[in-house]
Design a protein around this motif. Structure first.
Motif, short mmCIF file in Angstrom:
data_model
loop_
_atom_site.label_atom_id
_atom_site.label_comp_id
_atom_site.label_asym_id
_atom_site.label_seq_id
_atom_site.Cartn_x
_atom_site.Cartn_y
_atom_site.Cartn_z
N GLU A 166 72.60 -87.21 -44.45
CA GLU A 166 72.07 -88.25 -44.73
C GLU A 166 71.09 -87.63 -45.99
O GLU A 166 69.46 -88.31 -45.73
N THR A 167 71.35 -86.29 -46.55
CA THR A 167 69.93 -86.00 -47.76
C THR A 167 70.41 -87.17 -48.52
O THR A 167 71.50 -87.25 -49.21
N ASP A 168 69.06 -87.20 -48.79
CA ASP A 168 68.43 -87.99 -49.94
C ASP A 168 67.64 -87.54 -50.86
O ASP A 168 66.84 -87.19 -50.72
N PHE A 169 68.10 -87.24 -52.09
CA PHE A 169 67.40 -85.90 -53.02
C PHE A 169 65.98 -86.66 -53.40
O PHE A 169 65.10 -86.07 -53.81
N THR A 170 66.32 -88.16 -53.36
CA THR A 170 64.73 -88.58 -53.99
C THR A 170 63.71 -88.76 -53.62
O THR A 170 62.93 -88.18 -54.73
N SER A 171 64.45 -89.06 -52.46
CA SER A 171 63.06 -88.38 -51.00
C SER A 171 62.33 -87.29 -51.35
O SER A 171 61.38 -87.38 -51.28
N LEU A 172 63.06 -85.98 -51.64
CA LEU A 172 62.52 -84.84 -52.13
C LEU A 172 61.89 -84.04 -53.40
O LEU A 172 61.38 -82.65 -53.28
N ILE A 173 62.68 -84.52 -54.34
CA ILE A 173 61.88 -84.97 -55.95
C ILE A 173 60.47 -84.32 -56.40
O ILE A 173 60.45 -82.69 -56.27
N ASN A 174 59.93 -84.66 -55.32
CA ASN A 174 58.30 -83.98 -55.72
C ASN A 174 57.40 -83.31 -54.50
O ASN A 174 56.29 -82.55 -54.45
N LEU A 175 59.33 -82.29 -53.33
CA LEU A 175 58.19 -82.01 -52.30
C LEU A 175 58.06 -80.32 -53.51
O LEU A 175 59.77 -80.10 -53.80
N SER A 176 57.71 -79.16 -52.56
CA SER A 176 57.99 -77.81 -53.07
C SER A 176 59.01 -77.25 -52.01
O SER A 176 59.68 -78.17 -51.10
N PHE A 235 61.25 -77.97 -46.81
CA PHE A 235 62.09 -77.31 -45.64
C PHE A 235 61.90 -77.92 -44.01
O PHE A 235 62.12 -77.75 -43.20
N LEU A 236 59.58 -77.92 -43.86
CA LEU A 236 59.48 -78.20 -43.01
C LEU A 236 59.46 -79.84 -42.60
O LEU A 236 60.02 -80.08 -41.17
N ARG A 237 60.11 -80.60 -43.60
CA ARG A 237 59.89 -81.88 -43.68
C ARG A 237 61.61 -81.99 -42.55
O ARG A 237 61.58 -82.43 -41.82
N PHE A 238 63.04 -81.39 -42.90
CA PHE A 238 64.12 -81.37 -42.10
C PHE A 238 63.95 -80.71 -40.71
O PHE A 238 64.21 -80.41 -39.72
N ALA A 239 63.12 -79.45 -40.92
CA ALA A 239 62.06 -78.88 -38.96
C ALA A 239 61.95 -80.11 -38.39
O ALA A 239 62.48 -80.64 -37.28
N GLU A 240 60.60 -80.57 -39.04
CA GLU A 240 60.30 -82.10 -38.55
C GLU A 240 61.41 -83.29 -37.63
O GLU A 240 61.68 -83.50 -37.06
N ILE A 241 62.45 -83.39 -38.69
CA ILE A 241 63.39 -84.67 -38.48
C ILE A 241 64.38 -83.55 -37.09
O ILE A 241 64.83 -84.09 -35.91
N SER A 242 65.04 -82.14 -37.70
CA SER A 242 66.00 -81.66 -36.71
C SER A 242 65.01 -81.70 -35.09
O SER A 242 66.26 -81.85 -34.47
#
Length: 99
Positions: free
Chosen positions: A73-83, A88-95
């Motif tokens: 379900e990765t949407d790269f547009t939501s990640l474009i401005n993140l380091s 990885f922090l965002r995905f850890a939170e989702i997981s």
């Protein structure tokens, strides 16, 4: 520098050649993040042909996510401005929310 692109990769499946398209998040020159249904792959693009088809690449790391839906379900547009660390922090939170 960070952008989302569609890359074409030249794969050899037991002697059968096929071009596979992948959405990729460019994180550095010739370095991309791609996703499949199990996780992410950080890849260094080493060679492209005249039509920009990726001929040679080196996988730096494979990252498997649980549950697997996180990667599919990765949407790269939501990640474009993140380091990378923020991604990885965002995905850890989702997981942890889906576990």
């Amino acid at each position: 520098m960070t952008e989302i692109v569609t890359l074409k990769y030249w794969y050899n499946f037991d002697g059968e050649y096929e071009i596979i398209e992948k959405e990729a998040l460019v994180i550095a020159p010739n370095t991309v993040v791609t996703a499949n249904d199990e996780g992410w792959h950080i890849e260094v693009i080493e060679e492209k042909d005249a039509d920009s088809i990726v001929l040679n690449w080196r996988t730096v790391t494979n990252i498997t996510f649980y549950p697997n839906e996180i990667a599919s379900e990765t949407d790269f547009t939501s990640l474009i401005n993140l380091s990378v660390a923020e991604m990885f922090l965002r995905f850890a939170e989702i997981s942890t929310k889906k576990a």
